[in-house]
Design a protein around this motif. Structure first.
Motif, PDB file in Angstrom:
ATOM      1  N   MET A   1      23.390  12.461   6.011  1.00 16.76           N
ATOM      2  CA  MET A   1      22.603  11.254   5.889  1.00 16.76           C
ATOM      3  C   MET A   1      21.303  11.576   5.160  1.00 16.76           C
ATOM      4  N   GLU A   2      21.009  10.806   4.170  1.00 12.83           N
ATOM      5  CA  GLU A   2      19.861  11.074   3.316  1.00 12.83           C
ATOM      6  C   GLU A   2      18.609  10.396   3.864  1.00 12.83           C
ATOM      7  N   ASN A   3      17.507  11.122   3.874  1.00  9.93           N
ATOM      8  CA  ASN A   3      16.242  10.562   4.308  1.00  9.93           C
ATOM      9  C   ASN A   3      15.655   9.745   3.163  1.00  9.93           C
ATOM     10  N   LYS A   4      15.374   8.480   3.423  1.00 10.70           N
ATOM     11  CA  LYS A   4      14.916   7.584   2.370  1.00 10.70           C
ATOM     12  C   LYS A   4      13.466   7.837   1.974  1.00 10.70           C
ATOM     13  N   HIS A   5      12.658   8.184   2.939  1.00  9.94           N
ATOM     14  CA  HIS A   5      11.236   8.315   2.662  1.00  9.94           C
ATOM     15  C   HIS A   5      10.884   9.713   2.165  1.00  9.94           C
ATOM     16  N   VAL A   6       9.979   9.730   1.242  1.00  6.43           N
ATOM     17  CA  VAL A   6       9.516  10.986   0.654  1.00  6.43           C
ATOM     18  C   VAL A   6       8.360  11.498   1.480  1.00  6.43           C
ATOM     19  N   ASP A   7       8.168  12.778   1.479  1.00  2.00           N
ATOM     20  CA  ASP A   7       7.080  13.401   2.209  1.00  2.00           C
ATOM     21  C   ASP A   7       5.738  12.881   1.694  1.00  2.00           C
ATOM     22  N   SER A   8       4.728  12.830   2.568  1.00  5.90           N
ATOM     23  CA  SER A   8       3.423  12.322   2.164  1.00  5.90           C
ATOM     24  C   SER A   8       2.749  13.238   1.144  1.00  5.90           C
ATOM     25  N   LYS A   9       3.091  14.527   1.171  1.00  5.23           N
ATOM     26  CA  LYS A   9       2.473  15.456   0.240  1.00  5.23           C
ATOM     27  C   LYS A   9       3.032  15.300  -1.172  1.00  5.23           C
ATOM     28  N   SER A  10       4.285  14.847  -1.278  1.00  2.00           N
ATOM     29  CA  SER A  10       4.905  14.790  -2.591  1.00  2.00           C
ATOM     30  C   SER A  10       4.721  13.441  -3.294  1.00  2.00           C
ATOM     31  N   THR A  11       4.136  12.437  -2.618  1.00  2.00           N
ATOM     32  CA  THR A  11       3.911  11.151  -3.264  1.00  2.00           C
ATOM     33  C   THR A  11       2.635  11.219  -4.084  1.00  2.00           C
ATOM     34  N   PRO A  12       2.735  11.078  -5.392  1.00  2.00           N
ATOM     35  CA  PRO A  12       1.522  11.169  -6.215  1.00  2.00           C
ATOM     36  C   PRO A  12       0.630   9.950  -6.031  1.00  2.00           C
ATOM     37  N   ILE A  13      -0.636  10.175  -6.234  1.00  2.00           N
ATOM     38  CA  ILE A  13      -1.610   9.097  -6.070  1.00  2.00           C
ATOM     39  C   ILE A  13      -1.415   8.026  -7.128  1.00  2.00           C
ATOM     40  N   LEU A  14      -0.844   8.369  -8.281  1.00  2.00           N
ATOM     41  CA  LEU A  14      -0.606   7.374  -9.326  1.00  2.00           C
ATOM     42  C   LEU A  14       0.408   6.330  -8.876  1.00  2.00           C
ATOM     43  N   ASP A  15       1.436   6.757  -8.132  1.00  4.00           N
ATOM     44  CA  ASP A  15       2.379   5.783  -7.587  1.00  4.00           C
ATOM     45  C   ASP A  15       1.688   4.848  -6.609  1.00  4.00           C
ATOM     46  N   ILE A  16       0.813   5.395  -5.801  1.00  5.49           N
ATOM     47  CA  ILE A  16       0.084   4.586  -4.828  1.00  5.49           C
ATOM     48  C   ILE A  16      -0.812   3.583  -5.552  1.00  5.49           C
ATOM     49  N   PHE A  37       9.886   2.269  -4.765  1.00  5.24           N
ATOM     50  CA  PHE A  37       9.270   3.532  -5.172  1.00  5.24           C
ATOM     51  C   PHE A  37       9.566   4.669  -4.197  1.00  5.24           C
ATOM     52  N   ASN A  38      10.307   4.350  -3.145  1.00  6.49           N
ATOM     53  CA  ASN A  38      10.689   5.360  -2.170  1.00  6.49           C
ATOM     54  C   ASN A  38       9.451   6.027  -1.552  1.00  6.49           C
ATOM     55  N   VAL A  39       8.548   5.178  -1.056  1.00  8.25           N
ATOM     56  CA  VAL A  39       7.280   5.632  -0.487  1.00  8.25           C
ATOM     57  C   VAL A  39       7.241   5.244   0.985  1.00  8.25           C
ATOM     58  N   TYR A  46      -2.429   5.610   4.312  1.00  8.97           N
ATOM     59  CA  TYR A  46      -3.292   6.774   4.455  1.00  8.97           C
ATOM     60  C   TYR A  46      -4.010   7.070   3.144  1.00  8.97           C
ATOM     61  N   LYS A  47      -3.263   7.072   2.055  1.00 15.96           N
ATOM     62  CA  LYS A  47      -3.877   7.419   0.774  1.00 15.96           C
ATOM     63  C   LYS A  47      -4.788   6.317   0.254  1.00 15.96           C
ATOM     64  N   THR A  48      -4.457   5.059   0.505  1.00 12.53           N
ATOM     65  CA  THR A  48      -5.371   4.000   0.061  1.00 12.53           C
ATOM     66  C   THR A  48      -6.676   4.064   0.838  1.00 12.53           C
TER      67      THR A  48
END
Length: 143
Positions: A1-16, A37-39, A46-48
């Motif tokens: 089973m695939e995890n849909k959400h990406v780790d918080s460390k790997s999400t770039p701020i540009l996507d946010i 965006f799979n976020v 948190y990042k905002t």
């Protein structure tokens, strides 16, 4: 089973930033953007909070709020509170003179009265404060 959400460390701020722009300017729902965006939503919030200036995003700015001590007409003209207080005193005298059962009128009814007769828009909470200043309040009994 695939995890849909990406780790918080790997999400770039540009996507946010891009998600934030799409949401603010175009009204795209955040839940749709998170899936697209799979976020992880926790990562977004948190990042905002950390990296974006959220003071410009607030809807109500207290420094530019309307001047206290005034009501506004339907046309947008200012009416001082003293006029409203003078009318409330006249209403109080009329009620004391002619009506013995009902010693007060509700705030919302008074707001409707001022809107119909004078074209003045008053918030019901402000009307209640002005009624207390004049002394146009009924007797309160505990139940």
């Amino acid at each position: 089973m695939e995890n849909k959400h990406v780790d918080s460390k790997s999400t770039p701020i540009l996507d946010i930033l891009y998600i934030n722009r799409l949401h603010r300017e175009y009204g795209v729902s955040l839940s749709y953007l998170f899936e697209e965006f799979n976020v992880n939503p926790r990562t977004y919030y948190y990042k905002t909070r950390l990296f974006l200036d959220t003071s410009s995003l607030s809807k109500k700015k207290h420094s530019n709020s309307k001047t206290r001590g005034f009501c506004y007409t339907v046309n947008g003209d200012k009416v001082p509170d003293e006029f409203v207080i003078a009318e409330l005193i006249k209403i109080k005298e009329h009620l004391n003179m002619y009506v013995s059962k009902q010693k007060t009128i509700g705030s919302t009814k008074l707001c409707e009265y001022f809107r119909k007769n004078f074209g003045i828009i008053i918030n019901h909470k402000k009307m209640r404060r002005l009624k207390h200043e004049v002394g146009l309040v009924g007797k309160y009994t505990k139940h």
